[in-house]
Design a protein around this motif. Structure first.
Motif, PDB file in Angstrom:
ATOM      1  N   LEU A 189      65.231  26.452  84.664  1.00  0.00           N
ATOM      2  CA  LEU A 189      64.386  26.653  85.013  1.00  0.00           C
ATOM      3  C   LEU A 189      64.037  28.176  84.300  1.00  0.00           C
ATOM      4  N   PHE A 190      65.014  28.539  83.991  1.00  0.00           N
ATOM      5  CA  PHE A 190      64.456  29.781  83.652  1.00  0.00           C
ATOM      6  C   PHE A 190      63.959  29.706  82.096  1.00  0.00           C
ATOM      7  N   ALA A 191      64.707  28.700  81.638  1.00  0.00           N
ATOM      8  CA  ALA A 191      63.996  28.854  80.087  1.00  0.00           C
ATOM      9  C   ALA A 191      62.847  27.765  80.382  1.00  0.00           C
ATOM     10  N   LYS A 192      62.229  27.398  80.769  1.00  0.00           N
ATOM     11  CA  LYS A 192      60.552  27.068  80.979  1.00  0.00           C
ATOM     12  C   LYS A 192      60.092  28.318  81.663  1.00  0.00           C
ATOM     13  N   SER A 193      60.282  28.844  82.265  1.00  0.00           N
ATOM     14  CA  SER A 193      59.265  30.431  82.458  1.00  0.00           C
ATOM     15  C   SER A 193      59.093  30.949  81.666  1.00  0.00           C
ATOM     16  N   ILE A 194      59.846  31.061  80.603  1.00  0.00           N
ATOM     17  CA  ILE A 194      60.296  32.072  79.647  1.00  0.00           C
ATOM     18  C   ILE A 194      58.758  31.117  77.946  1.00  0.00           C
ATOM     19  N   ALA A 195      58.911  29.894  78.765  1.00  0.00           N
ATOM     20  CA  ALA A 195      57.550  29.261  77.670  1.00  0.00           C
ATOM     21  C   ALA A 195      56.488  29.260  78.514  1.00  0.00           C
ATOM     22  N   ARG A 196      56.393  29.399  79.669  1.00  0.00           N
ATOM     23  CA  ARG A 196      55.603  29.940  80.484  1.00  0.00           C
ATOM     24  C   ARG A 196      54.430  30.916  80.473  1.00  0.00           C
ATOM     25  N   MET A 197      55.364  31.878  79.615  1.00  0.00           N
ATOM     26  CA  MET A 197      54.386  32.870  79.358  1.00  0.00           C
ATOM     27  C   MET A 197      54.499  32.884  78.038  1.00  0.00           C
ATOM     28  N   GLY A 198      54.536  32.100  77.747  1.00  0.00           N
ATOM     29  CA  GLY A 198      53.724  31.616  76.647  1.00  0.00           C
ATOM     30  C   GLY A 198      54.374  31.868  75.021  1.00  0.00           C
ATOM     31  N   VAL A 199      55.537  32.406  75.659  1.00  0.00           N
ATOM     32  CA  VAL A 199      57.076  32.718  74.527  1.00  0.00           C
ATOM     33  C   VAL A 199      57.564  31.435  74.319  1.00  0.00           C
ATOM     34  N   PRO A 200      57.680  31.278  72.973  1.00  0.00           N
ATOM     35  CA  PRO A 200      58.177  29.672  71.973  1.00  0.00           C
ATOM     36  C   PRO A 200      59.915  30.484  72.775  1.00  0.00           C
ATOM     37  N   VAL A 201      60.666  28.251  73.181  1.00  0.00           N
ATOM     38  CA  VAL A 201      61.578  28.949  73.521  1.00  0.00           C
ATOM     39  C   VAL A 201      62.631  27.655  73.180  1.00  0.00           C
ATOM     40  N   SER A 202      64.088  27.692  73.014  1.00  0.00           N
ATOM     41  CA  SER A 202      64.388  26.331  72.425  1.00  0.00           C
ATOM     42  C   SER A 202      65.590  26.356  73.255  1.00  0.00           C
ATOM     43  N   PRO A 203      65.900  26.087  74.453  1.00  0.00           N
ATOM     44  CA  PRO A 203      67.292  25.950  74.574  1.00  0.00           C
ATOM     45  C   PRO A 203      68.221  24.046  74.111  1.00  0.00           C
ATOM     46  N   ALA A 230      65.139  40.043  86.613  1.00  0.00           N
ATOM     47  CA  ALA A 230      64.270  41.166  86.767  1.00  0.00           C
ATOM     48  C   ALA A 230      64.591  42.386  85.287  1.00  0.00           C
ATOM     49  N   LEU A 231      65.683  41.692  84.830  1.00  0.00           N
ATOM     50  CA  LEU A 231      66.614  42.397  83.512  1.00  0.00           C
ATOM     51  C   LEU A 231      65.760  42.173  82.117  1.00  0.00           C
ATOM     52  N   LEU A 232      65.168  41.345  81.964  1.00  0.00           N
ATOM     53  CA  LEU A 232      64.323  40.774  81.419  1.00  0.00           C
ATOM     54  C   LEU A 232      63.161  40.745  80.867  1.00  0.00           C
ATOM     55  N   GLY A 233      61.903  41.397  82.026  1.00  0.00           N
ATOM     56  CA  GLY A 233      61.221  41.472  82.583  1.00  0.00           C
ATOM     57  C   GLY A 233      60.417  39.872  82.882  1.00  0.00           C
ATOM     58  N   ILE A 234      60.789  38.949  83.090  1.00  0.00           N
ATOM     59  CA  ILE A 234      60.659  37.704  82.992  1.00  0.00           C
ATOM     60  C   ILE A 234      59.664  37.573  84.134  1.00  0.00           C
ATOM     61  N   GLU A 235      58.452  36.946  84.246  1.00  0.00           N
ATOM     62  CA  GLU A 235      57.177  37.267  85.136  1.00  0.00           C
ATOM     63  C   GLU A 235      57.840  36.066  86.618  1.00  0.00           C
ATOM     64  N   LEU A 236      58.199  36.778  87.615  1.00  0.00           N
ATOM     65  CA  LEU A 236      57.994  36.170  88.646  1.00  0.00           C
ATOM     66  C   LEU A 236      57.281  35.716  89.067  1.00  0.00           C
ATOM     67  N   ALA A 237      56.459  35.164  89.084  1.00  0.00           N
ATOM     68  CA  ALA A 237      55.598  34.497  89.636  1.00  0.00           C
ATOM     69  C   ALA A 237      55.179  33.389  88.800  1.00  0.00           C
ATOM     70  N   GLU A 238      55.517  33.629  87.586  1.00  0.00           N
ATOM     71  CA  GLU A 238      56.326  32.236  87.193  1.00  0.00           C
ATOM     72  C   GLU A 238      56.903  31.511  87.421  1.00  0.00           C
ATOM     73  N   VAL A 239      58.003  31.847  87.638  1.00  0.00           N
ATOM     74  CA  VAL A 239      59.494  31.462  87.984  1.00  0.00           C
ATOM     75  C   VAL A 239      59.092  30.357  89.065  1.00  0.00           C
ATOM     76  N   GLU A 240      58.346  30.963  90.329  1.00  0.00           N
ATOM     77  CA  GLU A 240      58.262  30.679  91.352  1.00  0.00           C
ATOM     78  C   GLU A 240      57.644  29.523  91.899  1.00  0.00           C
ATOM     79  N   LYS A 241      56.215  30.095  90.756  1.00  0.00           N
ATOM     80  CA  LYS A 241      55.294  28.767  90.416  1.00  0.00           C
ATOM     81  C   LYS A 241      56.032  27.199  90.156  1.00  0.00           C
ATOM     82  N   LEU A 242      57.507  27.205  88.516  1.00  0.00           N
ATOM     83  CA  LEU A 242      58.380  25.986  89.023  1.00  0.00           C
ATOM     84  C   LEU A 242      58.527  26.241  89.454  1.00  0.00           C
TER      85      LEU A 242
END
Lengths: 618, 351
Positions: free
Chosen positions: A28-42, A149-161
């Motif tokens: 969930l954490f990794a995907k929320s970053i991708a949802r912000m348009g930032v590439p991520v590889s877990p 909160a610490l990393l500035g990930i948008e909470l709305a994206e996590v909630e959507k996931l």
């Protein structure tokens, strides 16, 4: 103390206990970053165990889009007391340590060159939940909330996931969102938000999909028309068979009858798996098995039969670290020679080397065509790194105009029309002969399939000349194979170079990143990605066109290099090996460092010392 | 001696079956086995059974492993596709072949070394799965091709030709097959054609895993005093529990038997297995009592033969898997490939 400052370019590592439900929270954490348009590889780093042993989940956040493992950890989420010391030691100087501070830790357990962030996760959970399983599961969601909160990930994206995940299970949705927000609010109120490591919305993901190689290969088998799958459970390939079953239930159940247009058998062992595949393919169905190195060892006798009797078979080998049981949950490329020459006697087998999930999909579908075309076992060689990790890759595509290549099969009509049939008669001069499926014709086209020597009309013989005739035809067929295999990918350096690099499979992401590092330093290397064995002329020419070629591999013995030397008649001194085989995925830092050293030894202009990407101190 | 062609001419009055074929149409090449080998009698029984059932020869797939017995598929049904696979692994190849095309008849031929020694695992699992097949083991208790070593079915205490005594327990494949869920289990003797031919016919019409253990003496290495697989020994210790008559759906039932002495078993395809009891206390419909009977008689040195067990309501692997009635090998792109629209949806679910 200087803390690391980086935006969209850092590595966070989660240290967990396996079986604690951390995997879905971490995804969930990794995907929320991708949802912000930032590439991520877990990447999952997991034990051969179900519950209680250490497991890690490493997430590389990288706006530049490098998918390889970077190495190191800028932020450690240390949730496992068993591995505490190792985990703390691994944090980059100036990095961050996030931990459960419910129980006080002696100060000697920390480092003074990293920023320590304690959050009383257990205490919060115990105060909120009474059910022990809930306490465990929501603890994971709470830390995801805090990290957002610490990393500035948008909470709305996590909630959507979370909403997508629990669609139709609203009962579970609400408590998960509640836990997430609880963590988020706690962090905003009590933790040093924002950290120096930040995620900032970007547009670098595009239409890419987040996909595991095993899942992709399984779908490739569905699209490629496989109807029979026989397999035996073995890490890291089991999830491919399971994904095939899942895809078949979705795509292959006849709507009118409710009957299955597929058959999947979990066999008693790998010998039976490949036996069933060979039996099914002999009888005209497309069939495959998926396994790992130990399975190929067991299948070897049958692979020789399929080679000599010329029966199609598709084998997906998701490699792991050998020999023997080796490191069953770690990655390697150490079955190259095993697959190339599996079985006793003189044998050679076509191999496809996908670099990622997208190619795992394509090559598995291709392999089913190639196996039918060549009437021989064909390997798709992936590995744990490709197979069992979700990775961003281009969306899968399929050309609806494509039809299956069933190869040279004589029909009843052709036999009636008087087609001359000799099962091992090379009428087209390409080494590939015609076959018939059992039951085709009442009086023509039957033959006896055997692993013993026979003449062109499939009659048993121990005549030396007939044997040689047949073995030489098999070599011609192997030559023909080159036309049907995926072509190598050449990546010339910005300027002409005397040096080349050859790589394949899951090394590709790290290699591409390493090449960019060299380019940035003004060092030019031509590179070639091998995508198939037998090697096409392009591969051999590439070696011959360079003074020295590095072969980058994830095994101890330089297996592809051996194969190049043997099959391309190449002077071994012209091929250097860059080898990484500790079971972790190879990194650009490793490749860059190793090749730089070797280039110096080859007396090139000494290299400037470079900092290889990633977070830098401030 | 496969280079010796069989004469193509035959007597014009040879009887013909429902397909208009003579027995010669079911033959293969000349056997290369030793003169007097029990296996040749079994090949002859297979030919007879297929001819009597009017099976279309090309709709049979005959598969075998390695060994003397596994060579025999060359000696019958030369219009059929044959597959001489690897040692002990015929069952998996047959299983895969069966999955690919459920419309053919599958005949697996194996030996005691092939099925009870190296291939015991595959034998067992093919029975468990209920693969629709006729699985014949030509059981001589010895390795012929490698010249006389004991196999895993050799009885404890039996003597090899060189005088060595077998100290390992022998495996009874028929009992194992019953225990593992085979739905048609029989035992016969290669020297008893009258018993064997109907048992093969019954197995071929049976819609599930059918197994026949055929004691088949090896004249070269296991036909001596002290062997429990010699012609003499088997003749003296053979205890047949029933005799079988297979009536296909097309035939009228004419023979009459005294009430109670005959049991009729109707199979899925409409064929009827008519069993005439020879042993009053034998019940071939009860798996457990059948196993107990066979083993208690074995303890007395008797070899129980006949149709040992049959489950007429057999369920085969395809039914377990819910596979389509169409052979999988006939399905093409249209049925198999979900296409680009489905792929676009799949992609969308991964973002």
């Amino acid at each position: 103390m200087k803390t690391l400052q980086a935006t969209n370019d850092f590595v966070i590592k989660f240290a967990n206990v396996n079986g604690s439900g951390s995997a879905s929270a971490n995804t969930l954490f990794a995907k929320s970053i991708a949802r912000m348009g930032v590439p991520v590889s877990p990447r999952n780093i997991f034990p051969s165990n179900i519950q209680g042993l250490p497991t890690w989940y490493e997430v590389r956040v990288c706006e530049a889009g490098w998918n390889a493992r970077r190495g190191g950890a800028d932020l450690m989420v240390a949730m496992n007391p068993q591995t505490w010391e190792k985990d703390v030691a691994e944090v980059t100087a100036g990095g961050y340590l996030f931990y459960d501070s419910t129980r006080p830790m002696p100060s000697g357990k920390f480092r003074d060159d990293i920023l320590v962030i304690g959050m009383p996760l257990t205490e919060i959970c115990n105060a909120t939940y009474t059910d022990p399983r809930q306490r465990q599961l929501f603890k994971n969601i709470i830390y995801v909330g805090a990290l957002s909160a610490l990393l500035g990930i948008e909470l709305a994206e996590v909630e959507k996931l979370i909403a997508e995940q629990y669609k139709g299970k609203e009962k579970l949705l609400e408590p998960n969102v509640k836990a997430l927000r609880m963590g988020h609010e706690y962090a905003l109120a009590k933790l040093p938000c924002p950290l120096g490591l930040q995620v900032r919305r970007a547009d670098k993901v595009g239409d890419k999909v987040f996909l595991e190689g095993n899942n992709a290969a399984a779908l490739g088998a569905v699209f490629g028309g496989a109807t029979v799958c026989a397999w035996y459970p073995i890490t890291p390939s089991s999830s491919m068979a399971e994904a095939f079953a899942k895809h078949c239930r979705k795509y292959r159940v006849d709507k009118e009858t409710g009957k299955n247009n597929f058959a999947i058998v979990q066999a008693e062992d790998e010998l039976a798996s490949i036996g069933m595949v060979i039996g099914a393919a002999w009888n005209g169905a497309r069939a495959f098995t998926c396994t790992s190195g130990p399975g190929i060892s067991l299948m070897s006798e049958f692979i020789g039969l399929a080679y000599f009797a010329e029966i199609p078979a598709t084998l997906v080998n998701v490699q792991r670290a050998g020999p023997s049981t080796g490191m069953p949950t770690r990655t390697q490329q150490s079955d190259v020679l095993l697959c190339a020459y599996a079985s006793h006697g003189d044998t050679k087998h076509p191999i496809l080397f996908p670099q990622d999930a997208k190619e795992a999909f394509e090559f598995t579908a291709d392999a089913l065509d190639i196996a039918d075309r060549l009437q021989t076992p064909v390997f798709v060689l992936t590995d744990l790194d490709i197979g069992m990790n979700e990775r961003l890759c281009d969306p899968l595509t399929w050309d609806d105009a494509r039809t299956y290549d069933r190869g040279k099969v004589l029909t009843k009509e052709q036999l009636d029309a008087g087609a001359r049939f000799g099962r091992y008669l090379d009428v087209d001069d390409d080494g590939i002969t015609y076959r018939t499926y059992p039951g085709t014709h009442p009086s023509r086209g039957s033959f006896f399939t055997r692993g013993t020597s026979r003449d062109r009309y499939a009659r048993y013989t121990e005549e030396g000349s007939a044997y040689v005739d047949n073995m030489e035809r098999l070599l011609r067929k192997f030559e023909t194979a080159k036309h049907y295999m995926p072509k190598p990918e050449v990546r010339p350096g910005a300027k002409p170079s005397r040096y080349g690099a050859i790589y394949y499979g899951s090394t590709a992401p790290a290699m591409e990143e390493a090449l960019a590092l060299f380019e940035a330093e003004g060092i030019h290397l031509d590179a070639l990605r091998v995508r198939a064995f037998p090697f096409q002329d392009t591969v051999i020419d590439f070696v011959n066109d360079h003074d020295h070629v590095f072969v980058i591999e994830q095994n101890r013995d330089g297996q592809l290099r051996t194969l190049l030397v043997a099959e391309g008649a190449i002077d071994p001194s012209r091929l250097g090996s860059v080898l990484h085989f500790d079971g972790t995925p190879i990194t650009a830092r490793f490749i860059h460092g190793d090749i730089a050293k070797r280039l110096s030894a080859l007396q090139v202009t000494p290299l400037r010392r470079t900092v290889a990407g990633g977070a830098s101190g401030e | 001696m496969t280079y010796l062609a069989k004469p193509k001419l035959h007597h014009p009055d040879l009887p013909k079956n429902a397909l208009g074929l003579t027995r010669r149409d079911y033959e293969g090449t000349i056997s290369t086995l030793c003169a007097g080998c029990g296996h040749d009698s079994i090949s002859a029984a297979i030919i007879q059974a297929c001819w009597e059932l009017a099976v279309q020869p090309h709709r049979v797939a005959k598969l075998s492993g390695i060994g003397c017995s596994s060579k025999t598929p060359t000696y019958f049904l030369d219009k059929s596709h044959g597959f001489n696979s690897v040692h002990g692994r015929m069952p998996s190849v047959l299983t895969g072949a069966n999955l690919a095309n459920r419309d053919l008849l599958y005949l697996g031929v194996s030996g005691d070394g092939d099925s009870a020694s190296i291939g015991l695992g595959q034998f067992a699992h093919s029975m468990r799965r209920g693969v629709n097949m006729t699985y014949i083991v030509e059981n001589n208790g010895v390795y012929g091709l490698t010249k006389g070593q004991f196999s895993a079915t050799a009885d404890r205490g039996s003597k090899s030709k060189r005088g060595a005594v077998n100290t390992d327990e022998g495996i009874d494949l028929a009992c194992l097959a019953m225990q593992l869920g085979a739905t048609y289990v029989a035992r016969s003797f290669s020297g008893d054609k009258h018993q064997l031919v109907p048992l093969i016919k019954g197995a071929l019409t049976h819609p599930g895993a059918a197994f026949i253990d055929v004691v088949s003496p090896c004249v070269a290495f296991n036909n001596h005093e002290g062997s429990t697989r010699s012609y003499d020994y088997v003749r003296h210790h053979n205890e047949a529990v029933n005799s079988l008559d297979v009536i296909t759906m097309h035939k009228e039932i004419t023979t009459e038997y005294a009430p109670g002495s005959v049991q009729e078993v109707r199979q899925h395809d409409g064929s009827v297995l008519r069993l005439r009891k020879l042993a009053d206390d034998y019940d071939s419909s009860n798996r457990i009592s059948a196993m107990s009977y066979v083993q208690s008689h074995y303890a007395r040195g008797e070899i129980v033969t006949g149709l040992l067990f049959v489950e007429p309501e057999a369920i085969d692997l395809h039914e377990h898997l819910g596979t389509t009635m169409r052979p999988l090998n006939e399905l093409g792109d249209k049925e198999l490939c979900p296409g680009s629209a489905a792929l676009a949806q799949f992609n969308a679910s991964l973002r």
